[in-house]
Motif scaffolding. Structure first.
Motif, PDB file in Angstrom:
ATOM      1  N   TYR A  12      -1.746   2.315   3.708  1.00 54.10           N
ATOM      2  CA  TYR A  12      -1.838   3.095   4.947  1.00 54.10           C
ATOM      3  C   TYR A  12      -3.285   3.530   5.214  1.00 54.10           C
ATOM      4  N   ALA A  13      -3.957   4.033   4.186  1.00 53.13           N
ATOM      5  CA  ALA A  13      -5.303   4.565   4.379  1.00 53.13           C
ATOM      6  C   ALA A  13      -6.323   3.441   4.554  1.00 53.13           C
ATOM      7  N   GLY A  14      -6.299   2.469   3.647  1.00 49.61           N
ATOM      8  CA  GLY A  14      -7.324   1.429   3.646  1.00 49.61           C
ATOM      9  C   GLY A  14      -7.240   0.509   4.856  1.00 49.61           C
ATOM     10  N   ASN A  36      -7.318  -6.322  -1.539  1.00 52.44           N
ATOM     11  CA  ASN A  36      -5.958  -5.872  -1.858  1.00 52.44           C
ATOM     12  C   ASN A  36      -5.340  -6.852  -2.837  1.00 52.44           C
ATOM     13  N   ILE A  44       5.419   1.350   2.345  1.00 53.22           N
ATOM     14  CA  ILE A  44       5.926   2.055   1.162  1.00 53.22           C
ATOM     15  C   ILE A  44       6.938   3.138   1.559  1.00 53.22           C
ATOM     16  N   ASP A  78      -7.383  -9.794  -4.446  1.00 53.31           N
ATOM     17  CA  ASP A  78      -7.800  -9.688  -5.852  1.00 53.31           C
ATOM     18  C   ASP A  78      -7.426  -8.299  -6.374  1.00 53.31           C
ATOM     19  N   VAL A  80      -8.487  -4.825  -8.198  1.00 54.47           N
ATOM     20  CA  VAL A  80      -9.651  -3.981  -8.480  1.00 54.47           C
ATOM     21  C   VAL A  80      -9.553  -3.518  -9.929  1.00 54.47           C
ATOM     22  N   GLN A 262      -8.774   3.871 -11.873  1.00 61.23           N
ATOM     23  CA  GLN A 262     -10.117   3.352 -11.561  1.00 61.23           C
ATOM     24  C   GLN A 262     -11.051   4.479 -11.094  1.00 61.23           C
ATOM     25  N   SER A 314      -2.419   9.835   5.226  1.00 62.38           N
ATOM     26  CA  SER A 314      -3.281   8.746   4.732  1.00 62.38           C
ATOM     27  C   SER A 314      -3.915   7.969   5.881  1.00 62.38           C
ATOM     28  N   LYS A 372      13.177   8.524  13.003  1.00 63.54           N
ATOM     29  CA  LYS A 372      12.528   7.871  11.849  1.00 63.54           C
ATOM     30  C   LYS A 372      12.220   6.404  12.190  1.00 63.54           C
TER      31      LYS A 372
HETATM   32  C1  FAD Z   1       9.923   5.741  -1.542  1.00 60.20           C
HETATM   33  C2  FAD Z   1       8.840   6.458  -0.779  1.00 60.20           C
HETATM   34  C3  FAD Z   1       9.145   6.974   0.480  1.00 60.20           C
HETATM   35  C4  FAD Z   1       8.155   7.612   1.214  1.00 60.20           C
HETATM   36  N1  FAD Z   1       8.462   8.078   2.464  1.00 60.20           N
HETATM   37  C5  FAD Z   1       7.476   8.609   3.221  1.00 60.20           C
HETATM   38  C6  FAD Z   1       7.737   8.971   4.591  1.00 60.20           C
HETATM   39  O1  FAD Z   1       8.868   8.857   5.080  1.00 60.20           O
HETATM   40  N2  FAD Z   1       6.701   9.464   5.330  1.00 60.20           N
HETATM   41  C7  FAD Z   1       5.439   9.573   4.824  1.00 60.20           C
HETATM   42  O2  FAD Z   1       4.526   9.981   5.577  1.00 60.20           O
HETATM   43  N3  FAD Z   1       5.156   9.249   3.550  1.00 60.20           N
HETATM   44  C8  FAD Z   1       6.131   8.757   2.725  1.00 60.20           C
HETATM   45  N4  FAD Z   1       5.835   8.362   1.446  1.00 60.20           N
HETATM   46  C9  FAD Z   1       4.451   8.525   0.934  1.00 60.20           C
HETATM   47  C10 FAD Z   1       3.537   7.385   1.427  1.00 60.20           C
HETATM   48  O3  FAD Z   1       4.156   6.133   1.221  1.00 60.20           O
HETATM   49  C11 FAD Z   1       2.185   7.444   0.727  1.00 60.20           C
HETATM   50  O4  FAD Z   1       1.624   8.706   0.923  1.00 60.20           O
HETATM   51  C12 FAD Z   1       1.252   6.358   1.267  1.00 60.20           C
HETATM   52  O5  FAD Z   1       1.749   5.080   0.930  1.00 60.20           O
HETATM   53  C13 FAD Z   1      -0.165   6.522   0.703  1.00 60.20           C
HETATM   54  O6  FAD Z   1      -0.995   5.597   1.340  1.00 60.20           O
HETATM   55  P1  FAD Z   1      -2.262   4.995   0.570  1.00 60.20           P
HETATM   56  O7  FAD Z   1      -2.931   4.069   1.503  1.00 60.20           O
HETATM   57  O8  FAD Z   1      -3.038   6.063  -0.079  1.00 60.20           O
HETATM   58  O9  FAD Z   1      -1.621   4.151  -0.632  1.00 60.20           O
HETATM   59  P2  FAD Z   1      -0.620   2.843  -0.606  1.00 60.20           P
HETATM   60  O10 FAD Z   1       0.092   2.836   0.664  1.00 60.20           O
HETATM   61  O11 FAD Z   1       0.058   2.969  -1.871  1.00 60.20           O
HETATM   62  O12 FAD Z   1      -1.664   1.658  -0.606  1.00 60.20           O
HETATM   63  C14 FAD Z   1      -2.446   1.341  -1.720  1.00 60.20           C
HETATM   64  C15 FAD Z   1      -2.818  -0.127  -1.612  1.00 60.20           C
HETATM   65  O13 FAD Z   1      -3.700  -0.461  -2.678  1.00 60.20           O
HETATM   66  C16 FAD Z   1      -3.266  -1.651  -3.317  1.00 60.20           C
HETATM   67  N5  FAD Z   1      -3.690  -1.575  -4.712  1.00 60.20           N
HETATM   68  C17 FAD Z   1      -3.331  -0.648  -5.622  1.00 60.20           C
HETATM   69  N6  FAD Z   1      -3.959  -0.875  -6.792  1.00 60.20           N
HETATM   70  C18 FAD Z   1      -4.732  -1.981  -6.601  1.00 60.20           C
HETATM   71  C19 FAD Z   1      -5.622  -2.698  -7.430  1.00 60.20           C
HETATM   72  N7  FAD Z   1      -5.876  -2.342  -8.690  1.00 60.20           N
HETATM   73  N8  FAD Z   1      -6.236  -3.778  -6.916  1.00 60.20           N
HETATM   74  C20 FAD Z   1      -6.020  -4.158  -5.618  1.00 60.20           C
HETATM   75  N9  FAD Z   1      -5.196  -3.515  -4.791  1.00 60.20           N
HETATM   76  C21 FAD Z   1      -4.551  -2.424  -5.272  1.00 60.20           C
HETATM   77  C22 FAD Z   1      -1.741  -1.632  -3.153  1.00 60.20           C
HETATM   78  O14 FAD Z   1      -1.209  -2.938  -3.278  1.00 60.20           O
HETATM   79  C23 FAD Z   1      -1.617  -1.064  -1.743  1.00 60.20           C
HETATM   80  O15 FAD Z   1      -1.700  -2.080  -0.775  1.00 60.20           O
HETATM   81  C24 FAD Z   1       6.824   7.751   0.680  1.00 60.20           C
HETATM   82  C25 FAD Z   1       6.537   7.235  -0.591  1.00 60.20           C
HETATM   83  C26 FAD Z   1       7.528   6.597  -1.318  1.00 60.20           C
HETATM   84  C27 FAD Z   1       7.197   6.035  -2.690  1.00 60.20           C
END
Ligand code: FAD
Length: 389
Positions: A12-14, A36, A44, A78, A80, A262, A314, A372
């Motif tokens: 979501y953030a990236g 990624n 997610i 790839d 990280v 990391q 995010s 939703k």
């Molecule tokens: C079951 C569930 C339900 C949820 N429901 C809600 C909701 O209804 N509403 C809401 O607002 N939030 C909800 N959340 C929370 C929300 O999903 C997270 O806050 C959000 O995904 C965070 O975004 P992010 O970009 O920080 O991380 P992520 O979305 O987790 O993205 C991280 C990315 O980094 C990649 N990555 C990770 N490690 C590596 C690595 N070493 N090398 C390369 N790539 C890597 C992953 O593949 C992924 O693409 C929920 C979470 C869960 C688990």
């Protein structure tokens, strides 16, 4: 010369950061590289659906190539491995990237709170692959019950009754009865437990909505064990602080998040659970060339409470980081991160949800469920993925 902006993680953030920066900057300003580990973006927030088989994994993933299209964003598939902030490089599984500006958006890891056996003997639900593993395991439990007839095979425990735990319990409550018919298993043999250490489920949610959610799930057979921390997990057993022991082949842990390794290994300043401390412009403390956003960071609201790890926040962090990277390149004033909180909607299975939107507008049931759905569509449209797969 264009600045090299490396964005780690297309969640979501990236992904939001990459798309927003691409809108602001020309290719003379910035060369954008998005890394990624998969070639798809995962929704997610919907993981509970494929985890029980209510949806297919493909229904909650979006091809990154389709979203990025012909945009001048270079995608690198790839892993990280590590970040060297002094050398300004990132070690990937297959290569090393250098950067002028770095965005870390790698999400979070699961917090097991040091509970013995929890990490070893429970499922987690943080990716499509993990959700698929849960679904396959559930099917196996039903399939094998015909031969082995152990009650623990049909007892499902979800640890943690926050947002994701409750959404998963709701899906289980709706889906498992279907499986009883498919595998010819008596309905009353299936047990679903939701175990929570805190005094209430869904902390932070409006109490009226919490009550509605609890009753709706109890009516569908869910047993809540509230204020009872899990103290140990061993194969086939979950031990609670109350002294109760639940015999189960399925423990799914949704009880906590922590920062990514990391970030800790790179030596960025973190809070005790490993989430990076950032300044008001989302930059890592003391590092004006590194932004850490999404679940990987820790930000306090003006009231001094940490913002919850949500998709909604995010994406806003991604947008803010993009604006601030562009402003840095252009020597302009940076923007403070001030999120707009639009409330939260938690689904309770296939037909109901609770929506904590404002003190005066708190829909529940089918209306909330449609909200939703609409918010998922709005999100897909915002990343240009509504009709792309
Ligand atoms: C079951 C569930 C339900 C949820 N429901 C809600 C909701 O209804 N509403 C809401 O607002 N939030 C909800 N959340 C929370 C929300 O999903 C997270 O806050 C959000 O995904 C965070 O975004 P992010 O970009 O920080 O991380 P992520 O979305 O987790 O993205 C991280 C990315 O980094 C990649 N990555 C990770 N490690 C590596 C690595 N070493 N090398 C390369 N790539 C890597 C992953 O593949 C992924 O693409 C929920 C979470 C869960 C688990």
């Amino acid at each position: 010369m264009a600045k090299k902006v490396v964005i780690l993680g297309a969640g979501y953030a990236g992904l939001y950061c990459a798309l927003e920066l691409n809108k602001l900057a020309t290719s003379q300003d910035a060369e954008i590289i998005l890394v990624n580990k998969h070639d798809y973006h995962q929704l997610i927030t919907q993981l509970h659906e494929p985890a029980v088989g209510a949806k297919n994994p493909e229904d909650i993933t979006v091809s990154l190539n389709a979203v990025l299209g012909a945009k001048p964003i270079k995608f690198v598939k790839d892993i990280v491995v590590s970040i060297n902030k002094e050398a300004k490089t990132v070690e990937l599984g297959n290569t090393t990237l250098s950067y002028d500006y770095l965005v870390v958006a790698l999400g979070s890891e699961t917090e097991f709170f040091g509970i013995p056996g929890l990490k070893e003997y429970s499922f987690t639900m943080k990716s499509v692959n993990q959700a698929t593993r849960i679904r396959e395991h559930i099917e196996k439990c039903f399939e094998n019950y015909a031969k082995e007839k152990r009650d623990s095979m049909l007892t499902f425990v979800v640890g943690g009754a926050g947002f994701s735990g409750v959404e998963l319990v709701g899906e289980l409550a709706d889906k498992l009865p279907e499986l009883t018919a498919k595998y010819n298993v008596p309905k009353d043999k299936v047990k679903i437990y939701s175990v929570e250490a805190a005094p209430s489920i869904m902390p932070g949610f409006d109490p009226e909505l919490v009550e509605f959610a609890k009753k709706s799930l109890e009516d569908r057979g869910v047993k809540f064990s509230i204020g009872t921390p899990v103290v140990q997990v061993e194969p086939g057993k979950v031990h609670l602080k109350s002294g109760d022991v639940i015999e189960t082949d399925t423990m799914i842990w949704t009880g906590g998040v922590r920062g990514v390794q990391q970030v800790i290994d790179a030596g960025f300043e973190t809070e005790p659970r490993g989430r990076a401390k950032v300044d008001e412009h989302m930059r890592a403390l003391g590092h004006h060339d590194v932004w850490i956003i999404g679940d990987a960071c820790f930000v306090l609201s003006p009231e001094g409470r940490p913002y919850p790890p949500t998709g909604q926040i995010s994406t806003q962090m991604g947008e803010n980081a993009a604006v601030n990277i562009y402003s840095t390149i252009k020597h302009m004033k940076l923007e403070k991160f001030e999120p707009h909180l639009y409330g939260a909607v938690a689904s309770l299975g296939r037909k109901e949800a609770v929506a904590n939107l404002s003190p005066k507008f708190k829909p529940k049931g089918w209306v909330a469920y449609r909200i939703k759905d609409a918010s998922k569509m709005r999100y897909l449209s915002s990343i240009g993925a509504l009709f792309k797969k």
